[in-house]
Scaffold this motif. Structure first.
Motif, PDB file in Angstrom:
ATOM      1  N   PRO A   1       0.761  -1.253   0.000  1.00 30.71           N
ATOM      2  CA  PRO A   1       0.000   0.000   0.000  1.00 30.71           C
ATOM      3  C   PRO A   1       0.788   1.298   0.000  1.00 30.71           C
ATOM      4  O   PRO A   1       0.184   2.362   0.169  1.00 30.71           O
ATOM      5  CB  PRO A   1      -0.794  -0.123   1.307  1.00 30.71           C
ATOM      6  CG  PRO A   1       0.144  -0.841   2.229  1.00 30.71           C
ATOM      7  CD  PRO A   1       0.915  -1.800   1.365  1.00 30.71           C
ATOM      8  N   ALA A   2       2.099   1.305  -0.185  1.00 31.27           N
ATOM      9  CA  ALA A   2       2.860   2.548  -0.024  1.00 31.27           C
ATOM     10  C   ALA A   2       2.340   3.662  -0.927  1.00 31.27           C
ATOM     11  O   ALA A   2       2.198   4.810  -0.499  1.00 31.27           O
ATOM     12  CB  ALA A   2       4.344   2.304  -0.283  1.00 31.27           C
ATOM     13  N   ALA A   3       2.072   3.372  -2.190  1.00 28.53           N
ATOM     14  CA  ALA A   3       1.562   4.407  -3.100  1.00 28.53           C
ATOM     15  C   ALA A   3       0.191   4.889  -2.661  1.00 28.53           C
ATOM     16  O   ALA A   3      -0.135   6.078  -2.774  1.00 28.53           O
ATOM     17  CB  ALA A   3       1.502   3.869  -4.531  1.00 28.53           C
ATOM     18  N   LEU A   4      -0.617   3.972  -2.123  1.00 21.92           N
ATOM     19  CA  LEU A   4      -1.948   4.349  -1.649  1.00 21.92           C
ATOM     20  C   LEU A   4      -1.853   5.255  -0.428  1.00 21.92           C
ATOM     21  O   LEU A   4      -2.695   6.140  -0.247  1.00 21.92           O
ATOM     22  CB  LEU A   4      -2.763   3.102  -1.313  1.00 21.92           C
ATOM     23  CG  LEU A   4      -3.075   2.169  -2.480  1.00 21.92           C
ATOM     24  CD1 LEU A   4      -3.768   0.909  -1.974  1.00 21.92           C
ATOM     25  CD2 LEU A   4      -3.941   2.864  -3.514  1.00 21.92           C
ATOM     26  N   TRP A   5      -0.842   5.048   0.407  1.00 20.45           N
ATOM     27  CA  TRP A   5      -0.698   5.899   1.593  1.00 20.45           C
ATOM     28  C   TRP A   5      -0.620   7.370   1.198  1.00 20.45           C
ATOM     29  O   TRP A   5      -1.241   8.227   1.824  1.00 20.45           O
ATOM     30  CB  TRP A   5       0.560   5.506   2.367  1.00 20.45           C
ATOM     31  CG  TRP A   5       0.470   4.158   3.035  1.00 20.45           C
ATOM     32  CD1 TRP A   5      -0.664   3.461   3.335  1.00 20.45           C
ATOM     33  CD2 TRP A   5       1.570   3.349   3.462  1.00 20.45           C
ATOM     34  NE1 TRP A   5      -0.350   2.266   3.930  1.00 20.45           N
ATOM     35  CE2 TRP A   5       1.014   2.166   4.027  1.00 20.45           C
ATOM     36  CE3 TRP A   5       2.949   3.496   3.431  1.00 20.45           C
ATOM     37  CZ2 TRP A   5       1.809   1.150   4.549  1.00 20.45           C
ATOM     38  CZ3 TRP A   5       3.738   2.486   3.945  1.00 20.45           C
ATOM     39  CH2 TRP A   5       3.179   1.325   4.510  1.00 20.45           C
ATOM     40  N   VAL A   6       0.126   7.664   0.160  1.00 25.20           N
ATOM     41  CA  VAL A   6       0.298   9.052  -0.273  1.00 25.20           C
ATOM     42  C   VAL A   6      -1.002   9.594  -0.856  1.00 25.20           C
ATOM     43  O   VAL A   6      -1.434  10.711  -0.539  1.00 25.20           O
ATOM     44  CB  VAL A   6       1.437   9.165  -1.297  1.00 25.20           C
ATOM     45  CG1 VAL A   6       1.571  10.597  -1.798  1.00 25.20           C
ATOM     46  CG2 VAL A   6       2.757   8.696  -0.688  1.00 25.20           C
ATOM     47  N   MET A   7      -1.650   8.823  -1.725  1.00 28.09           N
ATOM     48  CA  MET A   7      -2.886   9.292  -2.340  1.00 28.09           C
ATOM     49  C   MET A   7      -4.008   9.451  -1.325  1.00 28.09           C
ATOM     50  O   MET A   7      -4.810  10.394  -1.413  1.00 28.09           O
ATOM     51  CB  MET A   7      -3.298   8.342  -3.469  1.00 28.09           C
ATOM     52  CG  MET A   7      -2.410   8.431  -4.695  1.00 28.09           C
ATOM     53  SD  MET A   7      -2.964   7.411  -6.084  1.00 28.09           S
ATOM     54  CE  MET A   7      -2.369   5.791  -5.559  1.00 28.09           C
ATOM     55  N   VAL A   8      -4.077   8.549  -0.356  1.00 26.42           N
ATOM     56  CA  VAL A   8      -5.097   8.680   0.688  1.00 26.42           C
ATOM     57  C   VAL A   8      -4.840   9.923   1.530  1.00 26.42           C
ATOM     58  O   VAL A   8      -5.773  10.643   1.900  1.00 26.42           O
ATOM     59  CB  VAL A   8      -5.133   7.426   1.577  1.00 26.42           C
ATOM     60  CG1 VAL A   8      -6.056   7.648   2.778  1.00 26.42           C
ATOM     61  CG2 VAL A   8      -5.623   6.222   0.773  1.00 26.42           C
ATOM     62  N   ALA A   9      -3.564  10.197   1.834  1.00 27.16           N
ATOM     63  CA  ALA A   9      -3.249  11.407   2.596  1.00 27.16           C
ATOM     64  C   ALA A   9      -3.740  12.644   1.856  1.00 27.16           C
ATOM     65  O   ALA A   9      -4.335  13.553   2.457  1.00 27.16           O
ATOM     66  CB  ALA A   9      -1.738  11.492   2.836  1.00 27.16           C
ATOM     67  N   SER A  10      -3.513  12.697   0.562  1.00 31.59           N
ATOM     68  CA  SER A  10      -3.997  13.824  -0.238  1.00 31.59           C
ATOM     69  C   SER A  10      -5.521  13.906  -0.201  1.00 31.59           C
ATOM     70  O   SER A  10      -6.098  14.993  -0.042  1.00 31.59           O
ATOM     71  CB  SER A  10      -3.507  13.683  -1.676  1.00 31.59           C
ATOM     72  OG  SER A  10      -4.066  14.675  -2.507  1.00 31.59           O
ATOM     73  N   ALA A  11      -6.186  12.757  -0.344  1.00 31.86           N
ATOM     74  CA  ALA A  11      -7.647  12.742  -0.358  1.00 31.86           C
ATOM     75  C   ALA A  11      -8.225  13.096   1.008  1.00 31.86           C
ATOM     76  O   ALA A  11      -9.301  13.711   1.093  1.00 31.86           O
ATOM     77  CB  ALA A  11      -8.146  11.372  -0.797  1.00 31.86           C
ATOM     78  N   ARG A  12      -7.548  12.744   2.077  1.00 35.49           N
ATOM     79  CA  ARG A  12      -8.031  13.110   3.419  1.00 35.49           C
ATOM     80  C   ARG A  12      -7.887  14.609   3.658  1.00 35.49           C
ATOM     81  O   ARG A  12      -8.713  15.221   4.330  1.00 35.49           O
ATOM     82  CB  ARG A  12      -7.275  12.327   4.497  1.00 35.49           C
ATOM     83  CG  ARG A  12      -7.790  10.902   4.700  1.00 35.49           C
ATOM     84  CD  ARG A  12      -7.065  10.202   5.829  1.00 35.49           C
ATOM     85  NE  ARG A  12      -7.657   8.914   6.137  1.00 35.49           N
ATOM     86  CZ  ARG A  12      -8.574   8.700   7.071  1.00 35.49           C
ATOM     87  NH1 ARG A  12      -9.004   9.721   7.807  1.00 35.49           N
ATOM     88  NH2 ARG A  12      -9.059   7.493   7.285  1.00 35.49           N
ATOM     89  N   ILE A  13      -6.840  15.195   3.101  1.00 36.78           N
ATOM     90  CA  ILE A  13      -6.611  16.629   3.302  1.00 36.78           C
ATOM     91  C   ILE A  13      -7.548  17.466   2.436  1.00 36.78           C
ATOM     92  O   ILE A  13      -8.174  18.418   2.914  1.00 36.78           O
ATOM     93  CB  ILE A  13      -5.143  16.982   2.996  1.00 36.78           C
ATOM     94  CG1 ILE A  13      -4.208  16.302   4.009  1.00 36.78           C
ATOM     95  CG2 ILE A  13      -4.936  18.497   3.022  1.00 36.78           C
ATOM     96  CD1 ILE A  13      -2.737  16.426   3.655  1.00 36.78           C
ATOM     97  N   PHE A  14      -7.668  17.091   1.170  1.00 35.26           N
ATOM     98  CA  PHE A  14      -8.407  17.922   0.218  1.00 35.26           C
ATOM     99  C   PHE A  14      -9.787  17.373  -0.140  1.00 35.26           C
ATOM    100  O   PHE A  14     -10.518  18.010  -0.897  1.00 35.26           O
ATOM    101  CB  PHE A  14      -7.588  18.087  -1.071  1.00 35.26           C
ATOM    102  CG  PHE A  14      -6.253  18.726  -0.861  1.00 35.26           C
ATOM    103  CD1 PHE A  14      -6.151  20.086  -0.593  1.00 35.26           C
ATOM    104  CD2 PHE A  14      -5.080  17.981  -0.917  1.00 35.26           C
ATOM    105  CE1 PHE A  14      -4.914  20.686  -0.397  1.00 35.26           C
ATOM    106  CE2 PHE A  14      -3.840  18.566  -0.721  1.00 35.26           C
ATOM    107  CZ  PHE A  14      -3.768  19.928  -0.463  1.00 35.26           C
ATOM    108  N   GLY A  15     -10.125  16.200   0.393  1.00 33.83           N
ATOM    109  CA  GLY A  15     -11.366  15.561  -0.004  1.00 33.83           C
ATOM    110  C   GLY A  15     -11.141  14.682  -1.217  1.00 33.83           C
ATOM    111  O   GLY A  15     -10.341  15.006  -2.093  1.00 33.83           O
TER     112      GLY A  15
END
Length: 673
Positions: free
Chosen positions: A105-119
């Protein structure tokens, strides 16, 4: 003109003391200092780098949201991670944590962080990928510049930025974007280790390189390890310390690599299986088995359900995923079909200049930087290229993005190094051969591409002829300038045209392709392959490689209707529905905003949920509906799979209705008796 190679202590050309303008005064504004750069380099270097990075950002960010959620399989996992911390940690496909995607999941960790911050949105999903591309270009410039000077760094950065496979992946939500960034970061760290002035500093840079590769393993598993031989060889041969110390330092780097990847593998293996999602793609719910099997040996030999392949050194058999996706295994794979259009534009030139540079450094000292560069980036390209060429398992063309940094670095370093030695016959001849090969090969690629801009091949051919003439006969300054400009045009027009067109086209589905359409996968030796691929496989895998974004929920199980989406959106159970495969589950999740259980993983054959577990979840009211697979051929990918058993039990136990053209079973209302 001197043909001496750079020594470890000799500054890169253009950066010697006295060859740059005075640094701005300490009171200069931050903006001016940023534009000017460090005092020990000419101002134009920083300014050219900023132009390169700004151009790369514009190319990768331009109209980025046109692709919607791109690959729905990973987009659904990102959406799940925004509502469940456990889903974020494990990379679950659904927020109910039934099953993970088939990659760590490493790549997903980054994308989820972005989605949690910006929706969660197309923009928050894809912007991290684009920024990873800009960072990759910047790091490659830095690595190449240290050993070959700023011009070589700029050439390498531009070549990477304009590689069609890079444009495709840095605008998409597959793990390949983060993998490429981490591998470039590892290469940069190795360069710094070789240049280190102390043993301690060199060791820490090697540890950083190992950690980058380890994180790459948590991004896409075994593919990250293909650069390790080159990383180890270049330091072992050219490192500044004695041999025994170099070996110990490399062991420290190996420990860092194992540690940076191993902590998560240990976490998953030690976590109670009943309290975490099933590891998608594995045969026994093990992340380690996934790494060694489906994403390891299976990719090389075509085992564990990844396709039979069609021969080559890694296995036998005919057909399978290998023939369908990546063309026939063999030494010519990188020069045929879709793969050629994605990454091979500068590959002939890279091979020619590498051979020439190794020749001119035969008598150079052990620590010669030009030889070190060829070992590093040439080893990267050689090992990765051979594995991708001969692997008999599933081979998607976009895997070749991992080759782009190596090819770009070789072209940048090699052309500049040979240009400095052009007074000698071998360097000059190699430059002529590289330019001629690039012009001829790009002409062939463009002629067979079927793209509307194929006419630019005539520009490539004309500029190539001018460049060759200038290199052969040029002695006057004016002729030299014209020849250099023509050579640059020859190298960048073909790949640049495909890069810009790729960025201007929306790409969706699990197997995106470069250019304007999924059927533009011809090229030399691949004319029929592209059309067959687009027609036969495009619909089955959730959209085509190009075109408009899919319908809401469009995916492997078919376009999700408004009626079905509305039905699932009203549920309050842990999972609004269950389906037999992950592609259909991802489409339904994105359309409805609810968790959808995949009982069988990507192909419906994973033993992710047993019939006993499923019946218990239904009895507890955890699953409201079951949506039948409408692709035909029976649910679950085989009558002996657990997903097929679940589908058969549902069919016998519950009545069904048709909702928006799909068969839906209400699991809260069993058939009487």
């Amino acid at each position: 003109m001197s043909t001496a190679t750079l020594s470890p202590t000799r500054p890169a050309p253009g950066t010697e003391p006295g060859r740059h303008r005075a640094a701005p005064p300490p009171t200069a504004s931050w903006w001016r200092r940023t534009l000017r750069g460090p005092a020990d380099q000419p101002a134009w270097i920083r300014q050219a780098l900023l132009v390169l990075l700004a151009g790369t950002a514009a190319l990768y960010l331009w109209n980025l949201s046109a692709s919607g959620t791109a690959n729905e399989f990973y987009a659904a996992a990102v959406q799940a991670g925004t509502t469940s911390w456990k889903a974020w940690l494990f990379g679950s496909l659904d927020s109910g944590n039934a099953i993970t995607v088939d990659k760590p999941p490493a790549a997903l960790w980054v994308m989820v962080a972005s989605a949690r911050i910006f929706g969660f949105s197309s923009w928050s999903l894809l912007v991290p990928q684009a920024l990873m591309g800009v960072a990759s270009v910047g790091l490659l410039f830095g690595a190449v510049r240290r050993w070959a000077g700023p011009v070589a760094g700029l050439v390498a950065g531009a070549a990477l930025a304009l590689t069609p496979a890079a444009v495709l992946m840095f605008r998409f939500d597959n793990p390949d974007a983060m993998l490429t960034l981490l591998l470039v970061a590892g290469g940069y760290a190795v360069v710094r280790a070789v240049d280190a002035v102390s043993t301690r500093s060199a060791t820490w840079w090697l540890v950083a390189a190992g950690a980058a590769v380890g994180l790459g393993f948590l991004t896409k598993m075994g593919q990250a390890l293909l650069v390790v031989p080159a990383f180890g060889l270049v330091y072992l041969v050219t490192g500044p310390t004695r041999l025994r110390t170099r070996i110990l330092q490399l062991l420290a780097a190996l420990a860092a690599m194992v540690g940076s990847a191993g902590w998560f593998i240990a976490l998953v293996e030690l976590w109670p299986a009943a309290d975490r999602p099933y590891i998608g793609g594995s045969t026994n719910n093990s992340l380690l088995e996934l790494a060694l099997g489906y994403n390891g040996i299976g990719r090389l030999f075509g085992e564990n359900g990844t396709g039979g392949g069609d021969g080559g050194v890694f296995g036998g058999g005919a057909g399978g995923a290998n023939g369908s996706f990546g063309g026939a295994a063999g030494i010519t794979r990188l020069f045929t079909g879709e793969i050629a259009l994605e990454v091979s534009w500068l590959l002939p030139a890279a091979l020619i200049v590498t051979a020439a540079c190794l020749w001119v450094t035969l008598r150079a000292p052990r620590t010669d930087r030009l030889r070190a560069a060829m070992l590093l980036w040439g080893g990267w390209t050689l090992v990765t290229g051979l594995v991708l060429s001969f692997m008999s398992g599933t081979m998607h063309p976009y895997y070749t993005v991992a080759l782009a940094p190596g090819i770009a670095a070789l072209v940048g370093i090699g052309t500049v190094a040979l240009w400095r030695r052009r007074a000698s016959i071998v360097p000059r001849g190699a430059l002529v051969a590289a330019v001629a090969a690039t012009a001829a090969w790009d002409f062939v690629l463009l002629a067979g591409s079927g793209e509307p801009f194929a006419w630019v091949r005539w520009i490539v051919l004309a500029s190539g002829l001018v460049a060759v003439a200038g290199l052969v006969a040029g002695s006057m300054r004016r002729i030299v300038v014209v020849g250099l400009a023509a050579a640059a045009l020859t190298g960048l027009v073909g790949t640049g045209a495909y890069a810009v067109t790729t960025a201007a086209t929306a790409h969706t589905g699990s197997i995106p392709s470069v250019g304007t359409s999924a059927s533009a996968m011809g090229g030399p030796g691949g004319g029929d392959f592209g059309g067959d691929f687009g027609g036969d496989f495009g619909g089955d895998f959730g959209g085509t490689g190009a075109g408009t974004p899919p319908m809401s929920g469009g995916g492997a199980g078919g376009a999700t209707s408004t009626e079905l989406t509305a039905l699932l959106s009203t549920t309050r159970s842990t999972w609004s529905a269950a389906v037999s495969n992950s592609q259909s589950a991802a489409s339904l999740e994105l359309a409805s905003g609810t968790a959808v259980m995949s009982t069988g993983g990507w192909s419906g054959t994973d033993a992710a949920v047993t019939l006993t577990q499923f019946r218990a979840d239904v009895a507890a009211g955890e699953i409201h509906y079951y949506v039948a697979d409408n692709r035909g051929g029976g649910p679950g990918g085989g009558s002996d799979s657990t997903s097929a058993e679940i589908a058969a039990w549902v069919q016998k136990t519950f009545g069904s209705t048709t909702v928006g053209g799909q068969q839906v079973y209400d699991l809260t209302s069993p058939i009487a008796g």
